[in-house]
Design a protein around this motif. Structure first.
Motif, mmCIF file in Angstrom:
data_model
loop_
_atom_site.group_PDB
_atom_site.id
_atom_site.type_symbol
_atom_site.label_atom_id
_atom_site.label_comp_id
_atom_site.label_asym_id
_atom_site.label_seq_id
_atom_site.Cartn_x
_atom_site.Cartn_y
_atom_site.Cartn_z
ATOM 1 N N LEU A 10 0.822 -1.202 0.000
ATOM 2 C CA LEU A 10 0.000 0.000 0.000
ATOM 3 C C LEU A 10 0.862 1.262 0.000
ATOM 4 O O LEU A 10 0.542 2.240 -0.689
ATOM 5 N N PHE A 11 1.928 1.248 0.759
ATOM 6 C CA PHE A 11 2.831 2.402 0.810
ATOM 7 C C PHE A 11 3.425 2.694 -0.558
ATOM 8 O O PHE A 11 3.458 3.846 -1.012
ATOM 9 N N ALA A 65 3.358 6.051 -5.339
ATOM 10 C CA ALA A 65 3.886 5.843 -6.689
ATOM 11 C C ALA A 65 3.803 7.148 -7.484
ATOM 12 O O ALA A 65 2.755 7.790 -7.554
ATOM 13 N N GLY A 66 4.914 7.537 -8.064
ATOM 14 C CA GLY A 66 4.958 8.749 -8.880
ATOM 15 C C GLY A 66 5.073 10.037 -8.099
ATOM 16 O O GLY A 66 5.177 11.118 -8.699
ATOM 17 N N ASN A 77 10.383 15.241 -2.851
ATOM 18 C CA ASN A 77 10.593 16.570 -2.262
ATOM 19 C C ASN A 77 9.294 17.348 -2.079
ATOM 20 O O ASN A 77 9.306 18.450 -1.537
ATOM 21 N N THR A 78 8.170 16.806 -2.550
ATOM 22 C CA THR A 78 6.888 17.486 -2.402
ATOM 23 C C THR A 78 6.455 17.464 -0.940
ATOM 24 O O THR A 78 6.380 16.409 -0.320
ATOM 25 N N VAL A 91 5.728 11.785 0.899
ATOM 26 C CA VAL A 91 6.184 10.399 1.009
ATOM 27 C C VAL A 91 6.455 10.019 2.459
ATOM 28 O O VAL A 91 6.043 8.944 2.923
ATOM 29 N N SER A 92 7.136 10.878 3.206
ATOM 30 C CA SER A 92 7.454 10.546 4.597
ATOM 31 C C SER A 92 6.194 10.510 5.458
ATOM 32 O O SER A 92 6.092 9.704 6.398
#
Length: 246
Positions: free
Chosen positions: A29-30, A35-36, A40-41, A51-52
């Motif tokens: 799931l992560f 994905a994509g 850095n967003t 992401v984090s």
């Protein structure tokens, strides 16, 4: 009691299907959710990346999967098969049974957390300080004990056929109100306030506080301790009640 704890841990580790699902489902799931996504967003108004944020959320979701979904149904089936009836012939107290079940669930939850964190660092390029990695892993693991106790209580109050749907209601409800899939800040304020007094949101907030560079909030820790005592106490009472009935 120590012998039962070791036995429960061994039995859990030998359940390959359950281990496979618990370890790989949250990791999958992560990867899918992020994905994509540009590493850095950042989330609006914070220094935490998209992401984090979901790495911490899916680590908590993995632990929740490991300790709640499998625990309740497995205990209900053990009751039907007579395993618990055999334990009644011993001098095992209710708290010993609950501790053994929580310990076995915690054995599974830690690897599921580590797998997601390793993916975040090695594949998704998440960068945190060393103390944050350790703190997130420990806080997420320790907090999962609350839901391990909930799983034991459900396993004793429901039959095997009913334990799974009841667990799923708690599972998805806690995940949704915890902000695992959608940032909690997008919810109405009244719902955010309510979620703060349910176990899902304080649990997720443990790792997220550390991710933001802070210590877990005292309120979140207090709420989780109260629920741990409540669920563990209910599970032990149900065990003793079932013993007297038998």
């Amino acid at each position: 009691m120590n012998t039962l704890i070791r036995l429960e841990i061994v039995r859990t580790l030998r359940n390959r299907k359950f281990m496979f699902f618990s370890l790989l489902y949250p990791a999958f799931l992560f990867v899918v959710i992020t994905a994509g996504a540009d590493k850095n967003t950042r989330l609006d108004g914070s220094d935490v990346t998209f992401v984090s944020y979901y790495m911490v959320g899916m680590a908590a979701f993995g632990a929740l999967t490991a300790v709640l979904m499998g625990n309740a149904e497995r205990i209900a089936r053990e009751r039907e098969k007579g395993w618990v009836r055999q334990l009644r012939l011993t001098a095992l107290p209710g708290r010993g049974y609950v501790v053994a079940k929580i310990a076995s669930a915690a054995t599974v939850s830690l690897p599921s957390i580590v797998v997601v964190l390793v993916l975040g660092a090695a594949v998704k390029g998440v960068r945190l300080d060393a103390w944050q990695w350790v703190g997130i892993a420990f806080a997420t693991w320790a907090g999962s004990l609350v839901f391990a106790a909930l799983g034991v209580a459900i396993g004793y109050v429901a039959t095997a056929d009913v334990a799974r749907p009841i667990s799923m209601l708690f599972y998805f409800g806690l995940a949704l109100l915890g902000g695992l899939w959608i940032p909690i800040t997008t919810y109405p304020q009244w719902l955010q306030d309510l979620a703060g007094y349910l176990p899902g949101r304080p649990y997720v907030a443990l790792g997220q506080s550390i991710e933001f560079g802070d210590a877990p909030h005292a309120k979140d820790v207090t709420v989780l301790v109260v629920y741990l005592l409540l669920f563990a106490g209910a599970a032990a009472w149900l065990y003793r009640k079932d013993t007297r009935r038998g």
